[in-house]
Design a protein around this motif. Sequence first.
Motif, short mmCIF file in Angstrom:
data_model
loop_
_atom_site.label_atom_id
_atom_site.label_comp_id
_atom_site.label_asym_id
_atom_site.label_seq_id
_atom_site.Cartn_x
_atom_site.Cartn_y
_atom_site.Cartn_z
N SER A 42 -53.77 46.32 47.47
CA SER A 42 -54.86 47.15 46.95
C SER A 42 -56.10 46.32 46.64
N TYR A 56 -53.40 42.52 44.19
CA TYR A 56 -52.10 42.28 43.54
C TYR A 56 -52.24 42.29 42.01
N THR A 57 -51.39 41.51 41.33
CA THR A 57 -51.33 41.55 39.86
C THR A 57 -51.85 40.21 39.35
N ARG A 59 -51.23 44.70 35.89
CA ARG A 59 -50.29 45.72 35.41
C ARG A 59 -50.12 45.52 33.90
S1 SF4 Z 1 -48.86 47.15 40.93
FE1 SF4 Z 1 -48.37 45.83 42.70
S2 SF4 Z 1 -47.49 47.21 44.21
FE2 SF4 Z 1 -48.56 48.48 42.69
S3 SF4 Z 1 -50.64 48.78 43.50
FE3 SF4 Z 1 -50.72 46.96 42.20
S4 SF4 Z 1 -50.37 45.25 43.60
FE4 SF4 Z 1 -49.69 47.09 44.66
#
Ligand code: SF4
Length: 319
Positions: free
Chosen positions: A59, A97-98, A128
């Motif tokens: 993303s 990513y995260t 996240r």
């Molecule tokens: S949390 Fe991880 S899998 Fe979900 S949108 Fe973000 S990068 Fe992608």
Amino acid sequence: MGTQTVYWGEKRYHSLDYHLKNRFGQKIYKLSLNGDMTCPNRDGTLGNRGCIFCSRGGSGDFAASCALSIKEQIEAAKTLVAKKTTGSSYIAYFQAYTNTYAPYEKLKKIFTEAISHPDICILSVATRPDCLNDNVLNLLEKLNGIKPVWVELGLQSIHEHTARFIRRGYELPIFEKAVSALRKRGIEVIVHVITGLPTENENHMLATIHYLNKMDIQGIKLQLLHILKETDLADYYERHPFRVLSMDEYIKITGQCIANLRTDIVIHRLTGDGPKSLLLAPAWSADKRRVLNQIQAHLKQNNIWQGKEFKNDNYIQTI
Ligand code: SF4
């Protein structure tokens, strides 16, 4: 309802552009940087396949190459936006990513390198809510003392059935805890939500907006669901074709979200931001300029402005 009493330049909503010009006295552009991260939803910790809609680029398909240092990435990204801006200040945006899912020392190095660059005025970190431990929070707090730090949290929806469908991998109380921990440290929070998920209708979306109105958040990204090639959502769409939103439907729902949103919440985005080369549906969303213009026209024609329908006593509907 009464007449509009709050103005945000020529827009009928509290746009990011307006917010930044007010705060910094000039237009500020985002530079997408690559911290070479992964995500617990992809590396096997929570799952291997990621959120159902997430592209291979995590993303964040516009970021610079992670083979470059952060300073080099900033210079390369500045060249990319040079045609669009005459400004000299930028947001360092870690999107793909995260971006807090890495060892502390690595995060300290890349974030410090970004925030110390003289042309960077804000550090923005997409992550996240379940990847914000105390060490990371303390680091972000410290950096926030140098220049403003934004943390962008991918919530997408408050509804558990949707969270399961998209395989988000955390529950709502985790999000609430993260918002509270960030705000205790004075860090601004921006929340990502998605419109047009096959598990939701307009009422679900508005319930998410009402919920967020009650949270101490400073910004929101309203994103249209994009079905991108090579994602599990694309496979699902092929096996179980569902109706994607028409542009008119999207515009009307977005208008309702704006009307119901607290006026101090800055709207960072009103459409999706996926790469055209990967877009399967909805095809109309590829013309981002047209979508944005139509949203402005819809707000004007229907005399809608941000917060028009907002009530302090809005309750969270259970659907
Ligand atoms: S949390 Fe991880 S899998 Fe979900 S949108 Fe973000 S990068 Fe992608």
